[in-house]
Motif scaffolding. Structure first.
Motif, PDB file in Angstrom:
ATOM      1  N   SER A 102     -48.548  -6.349  24.980  1.00  0.00           N
ATOM      2  CA  SER A 102     -49.492  -5.416  24.375  1.00  0.00           C
ATOM      3  C   SER A 102     -49.800  -4.307  25.375  1.00  0.00           C
ATOM      4  CB  SER A 102     -50.780  -6.139  23.960  1.00  0.00           C
ATOM      5  OG  SER A 102     -51.396  -6.743  25.089  1.00  0.00           O
ATOM      6  N   ILE A 103     -50.474  -3.288  24.888  1.00  0.00           N
ATOM      7  CA  ILE A 103     -50.802  -2.127  25.715  1.00  0.00           C
ATOM      8  C   ILE A 103     -52.270  -2.171  26.103  1.00  0.00           C
ATOM      9  CG2 ILE A 103     -50.945   0.388  25.762  1.00  0.00           C
ATOM     10  CD1 ILE A 103     -48.667   0.395  23.672  1.00  0.00           C
ATOM     11  N   THR A 104     -52.527  -1.999  27.385  1.00  0.00           N
ATOM     12  CA  THR A 104     -53.883  -1.810  27.868  1.00  0.00           C
ATOM     13  C   THR A 104     -54.075  -0.320  28.107  1.00  0.00           C
ATOM     14  OG1 THR A 104     -53.858  -3.974  28.966  1.00  0.00           O
ATOM     15  CG2 THR A 104     -55.568  -2.408  29.636  1.00  0.00           C
ATOM     16  N   PRO A 105     -54.864   0.368  27.269  1.00  0.00           N
ATOM     17  CA  PRO A 105     -54.977   1.827  27.392  1.00  0.00           C
ATOM     18  C   PRO A 105     -55.345   2.270  28.802  1.00  0.00           C
ATOM     19  CG  PRO A 105     -56.022   1.072  25.371  1.00  0.00           C
ATOM     20  CD  PRO A 105     -55.666  -0.165  26.144  1.00  0.00           C
ATOM     21  N   ARG A 106     -54.659   3.326  29.237  1.00  0.00           N
ATOM     22  CA  ARG A 106     -54.865   3.970  30.536  1.00  0.00           C
ATOM     23  C   ARG A 106     -54.533   3.072  31.716  1.00  0.00           C
ATOM     24  NH1 ARG A 106     -58.987   5.032  27.331  1.00  0.00           N
ATOM     25  NH2 ARG A 106     -60.318   3.488  28.356  1.00  0.00           N
ATOM     26  N   VAL A 107     -54.023   1.869  31.450  1.00  0.00           N
ATOM     27  CA  VAL A 107     -53.697   0.937  32.541  1.00  0.00           C
ATOM     28  C   VAL A 107     -52.218   0.616  32.575  1.00  0.00           C
ATOM     29  CG1 VAL A 107     -54.094  -1.371  33.505  1.00  0.00           C
ATOM     30  CG2 VAL A 107     -56.013  -0.065  32.553  1.00  0.00           C
ATOM     31  N   GLY A 108     -51.701   0.053  31.489  1.00  0.00           N
ATOM     32  CA  GLY A 108     -50.302  -0.326  31.477  1.00  0.00           C
ATOM     33  C   GLY A 108     -50.012  -1.354  30.409  1.00  0.00           C
ATOM     34  N   TYR A 226     -28.567  14.802  34.318  1.00  0.00           N
ATOM     35  CA  TYR A 226     -29.514  14.295  35.311  1.00  0.00           C
ATOM     36  C   TYR A 226     -30.823  13.936  34.620  1.00  0.00           C
ATOM     37  CZ  TYR A 226     -33.011  14.277  38.988  1.00  0.00           C
ATOM     38  OH  TYR A 226     -34.041  13.919  39.811  1.00  0.00           O
ATOM     39  N   PHE A 227     -31.446  12.825  35.032  1.00  0.00           N
ATOM     40  CA  PHE A 227     -32.738  12.478  34.445  1.00  0.00           C
ATOM     41  C   PHE A 227     -33.662  11.906  35.514  1.00  0.00           C
ATOM     42  CE2 PHE A 227     -32.015   7.886  34.371  1.00  0.00           C
ATOM     43  CZ  PHE A 227     -30.631   7.816  34.340  1.00  0.00           C
ATOM     44  N   ALA A 228     -34.956  12.147  35.333  1.00  0.00           N
ATOM     45  CA  ALA A 228     -35.992  11.682  36.254  1.00  0.00           C
ATOM     46  C   ALA A 228     -37.327  11.694  35.519  1.00  0.00           C
ATOM     47  CB  ALA A 228     -36.056  12.592  37.482  1.00  0.00           C
ATOM     48  N   PRO A 229     -38.334  10.982  36.031  1.00  0.00           N
ATOM     49  CA  PRO A 229     -39.670  11.054  35.423  1.00  0.00           C
ATOM     50  C   PRO A 229     -40.247  12.463  35.555  1.00  0.00           C
ATOM     51  CG  PRO A 229     -39.498   9.184  36.926  1.00  0.00           C
ATOM     52  CD  PRO A 229     -38.292  10.033  37.168  1.00  0.00           C
ATOM     53  N   ASP A 230     -41.046  12.844  34.579  1.00  0.00           N
ATOM     54  CA  ASP A 230     -41.747  14.117  34.660  1.00  0.00           C
ATOM     55  C   ASP A 230     -43.198  13.905  35.096  1.00  0.00           C
ATOM     56  OD1 ASP A 230     -42.089  17.054  34.025  1.00  0.00           O
ATOM     57  OD2 ASP A 230     -43.573  16.180  32.664  1.00  0.00           O
ATOM     58  N   SER A 231     -43.818  12.861  34.566  1.00  0.00           N
ATOM     59  CA  SER A 231     -45.202  12.541  34.925  1.00  0.00           C
ATOM     60  C   SER A 231     -45.434  11.069  34.622  1.00  0.00           C
ATOM     61  CB  SER A 231     -46.187  13.422  34.145  1.00  0.00           C
ATOM     62  OG  SER A 231     -46.018  13.245  32.753  1.00  0.00           O
ATOM     63  N   ASP A 232     -46.615  10.573  34.978  1.00  0.00           N
ATOM     64  CA  ASP A 232     -46.925   9.169  34.725  1.00  0.00           C
ATOM     65  C   ASP A 232     -46.872   8.863  33.230  1.00  0.00           C
ATOM     66  OD1 ASP A 232     -47.330   8.766  37.405  1.00  0.00           O
ATOM     67  OD2 ASP A 232     -49.529   8.875  37.289  1.00  0.00           O
ATOM     68  N   PRO A 233     -46.421   7.676  32.862  1.00  0.00           N
ATOM     69  CA  PRO A 233     -46.470   7.278  31.448  1.00  0.00           C
ATOM     70  C   PRO A 233     -47.898   7.330  30.917  1.00  0.00           C
ATOM     71  CG  PRO A 233     -45.119   5.753  32.706  1.00  0.00           C
ATOM     72  CD  PRO A 233     -45.797   6.629  33.707  1.00  0.00           C
ATOM     73  N   VAL A 234     -47.997   7.555  29.625  1.00  0.00           N
ATOM     74  CA  VAL A 234     -49.299   7.640  28.960  1.00  0.00           C
ATOM     75  C   VAL A 234     -49.465   6.397  28.089  1.00  0.00           C
ATOM     76  CG1 VAL A 234     -50.752   8.974  27.401  1.00  0.00           C
ATOM     77  CG2 VAL A 234     -49.180  10.156  28.973  1.00  0.00           C
ATOM     78  N   PHE A 235     -50.437   5.559  28.441  1.00  0.00           N
ATOM     79  CA  PHE A 235     -50.703   4.329  27.698  1.00  0.00           C
ATOM     80  C   PHE A 235     -51.937   4.540  26.824  1.00  0.00           C
ATOM     81  CE2 PHE A 235     -48.376   2.963  31.435  1.00  0.00           C
ATOM     82  CZ  PHE A 235     -47.487   2.026  30.925  1.00  0.00           C
TER      83      PHE A 235
END
Length: 487
Positions: A102-108, A226-235
């Motif tokens: 499950s998803i914990t909002p803003r946490v992971g 080429y691929f890489a992260p752009d920013s932190d994931p959004v939960f």
């Protein structure tokens, strides 16, 4: 809506470094698949709860394999509990319930395994006393993992772990030993071991697996990507977004920049993939520079008996050509003057490409025009293939050279309408109808898919399942990693 602008700003180059240790700890390896908005975001991968439910299915498949291996030939490490040496530990029963993701909002991400049951046999020795032991325990394990954007990959972070025991029965088959070594001591050891293993899985195994994934991939008939992260994931409560930067590998900077992606996950599907036209344009910029499109007609793709290949065809629309060269065979050369610019808009795929077209008689150019060609079409998906079609064309034509006298812009446009309708458009439609196989077809079956074009991005949402190839690959990974278990 303005046509796609070639911008003067330059996209940033990104140097990729990757690596990582391999140390399999638990079935949390599954979360690695989930670890791959912002003004520089060009691709977004999103999963809703239904996608996590699918991940649970994969976890069950992996843990079934893991359990069979462990019960067949796996021995736990020796340990010391309350001064007693415990050896020859072997798991004789293991019931692994379906994990709950499950998803914990803003946490992971939160993972919970409720009712994990284990039975273990072994030997013990306490000073001069020794004997056999049997242990059965039922517990619930819960852990939370965060995900952050690293320099060239997403990185998992251990955010905590809890272990609660539903029951623990320890029998050392000796009254004195049972009095000295209680179940509480064993639970403390198990709790510490389980949480240490989960932390190691998140900090080492998953990040090591992610680090082993190359930052560039090669696709047939396409430039290296080429691929890489752009920013932190959004939960958020309903889904998680993984914003990424994806572009073709280029030796020079791109003369345009991304516009970002603005959209919300369609949670009726397992997952969604959003692709910006920026990413497409980096590929056309690299793969189709000036002169890369170079067609000479007739050729093996164009009927040699086409009426377009004789000046008679233009007797009425371009009489000066027929008058100068009556009933003469014609050849054409069509080439691009710059890379094609692709733009996604609501329910539309648009391509803008500058072309040069020359008509020849007996090898000599009799008419040369410059054309700005704009096509509009639509895209769809079947299985793992994207396909499309051109629904309309629009162009502006200017005459560059003419050996048959002055030709008005209106006449040039009329003539080129005929040429386009019978050459470029059928060729493009044939290619689009054949489609492009997505680089996931070996791994994933798309069982239900939605394709939409929005302002500056393509949206593909789908339900999916793993192919037999993917399942066998997962099996080989699990078998290898379990063989390398360390505690």
């Amino acid at each position: 809506k303005q046509w796609y602008q070639r911008k003067s700003t330059v996209s940033s180059g990104i140097n990729a470094e990757y690596g990582g240790s391999r140390k399999m700890r638990t079935f949390l390896l599954l979360l690695c698949a989930l670890g791959t908005a912002h003004s520089t975001e060009t691709v977004r991968l999103s999963f809703g709860q239904r996608g996590l439910d699918f991940a649970e299915d994969v976890a069950v498949y992996m843990t079934d394999i893991m359990r069979d291996i462990i019960l067949t030939n796996f021995q736990l490490p020796n340990m010391n509990v309350a001064g007693a040496s415990i050896t020859n530990l072997k798991i004789t029963r293991m019931d692994i319930p379906r994990p709950q993701l499950s998803i914990t909002p803003r946490v992971g991400l939160n993972i919970k395994s409720e009712g994990l049951a284990v039975e273990i046999t072994g030997s013990w020795q306490y000073f001069f006393i020794s004997g056999a032991l049997s242990l059965s325990s039922t517990l619930t394990v819960e852990a939370t993992a965060g995900v952050k954007a690293g320099s060239d990959k997403f990185v998992t972070q251990y955010n905590g772990c809890s272990v609660s025991f539903l029951s623990t029965n320890l029998n050392l088959h000796n009254n004195l030993a049972n009095a000295l070594v209680g179940a509480d001591s064993v639970e403390q050891e198990i709790r510490a071991m389980v949480c240490d293993e989960i932390q190691a899985a998140l900090d080492n195994t998953l990040n090591g697996a992610a680090g082993a994934v190359p930052s560039t991939i090669s696709l047939t008939d396409l430039p290296e990507i080429y691929f890489a992260p752009d920013s932190d994931p959004v939960f958020v409560s309903t889904h998680v977004d993984f914003p990424s930067r994806v572009s073709a590998v280029s030796s020079s900077s791109f003369p345009f920049s991304p516009d970002g992606i603005t959209d919300t996950m369609d949670t009726s599907y397992m997952g969604c993939f959003l692709l910006s036209d920026y990413t497409i344009n980096t590929a056309t910029y690299v793969a189709l520079p000036k002169g890369a499109i170079n067609e000479v007609l007739p050729n093996d793709k164009f009927a040699t008996n086409s009426a377009l290949l004789n000046t008679v065809y233009f007797k009425d629309s371009l009489p000066q050509l027929y008058a100068a060269y009556p009933d003469q065979p014609l050849t054409y050369r069509i080439w691009n003057l710059d890379y094609p610019v692709v733009e996604f808009d609501r329910d539309l795929l648009m391509v803008d490409v500058p072309l040069r077209i020359s008509l020849k008689v007996d090898g000599s150019v009799v008419l040369s025009v410059k054309m700005q060609l704009r096509t509009k079409g639509r895209v769809g998906v079947t299985g793992a293939k994207l396909y499309g079609s051109v629904s309309s064309i629009r162009h502006t034509t200017s005459v560059i050279t003419s050996t048959v006298g002055e030709i008005s812009a209106a006449t040039a446009n009329t003539v080129m309408d005929d040429v386009m309708e019978k050459t470029i458009v059928p060729d493009v439609n044939a290619v689009l109808k054949d489609g492009f196989t997505l680089p996931i077809d070996q791994w994933i079956n798309l069982n239900k898919a939605l394709v939409e074009t929005h302002d500056d991005f393509l949206k593909v949402c789908a339900d999916f399942s793993l192919t037999e190839y993917a399942l066998q690959h997962i099996r080989s990974i699990v078998e290898e990693e379990v063989a390398n278990f360390t505690f």
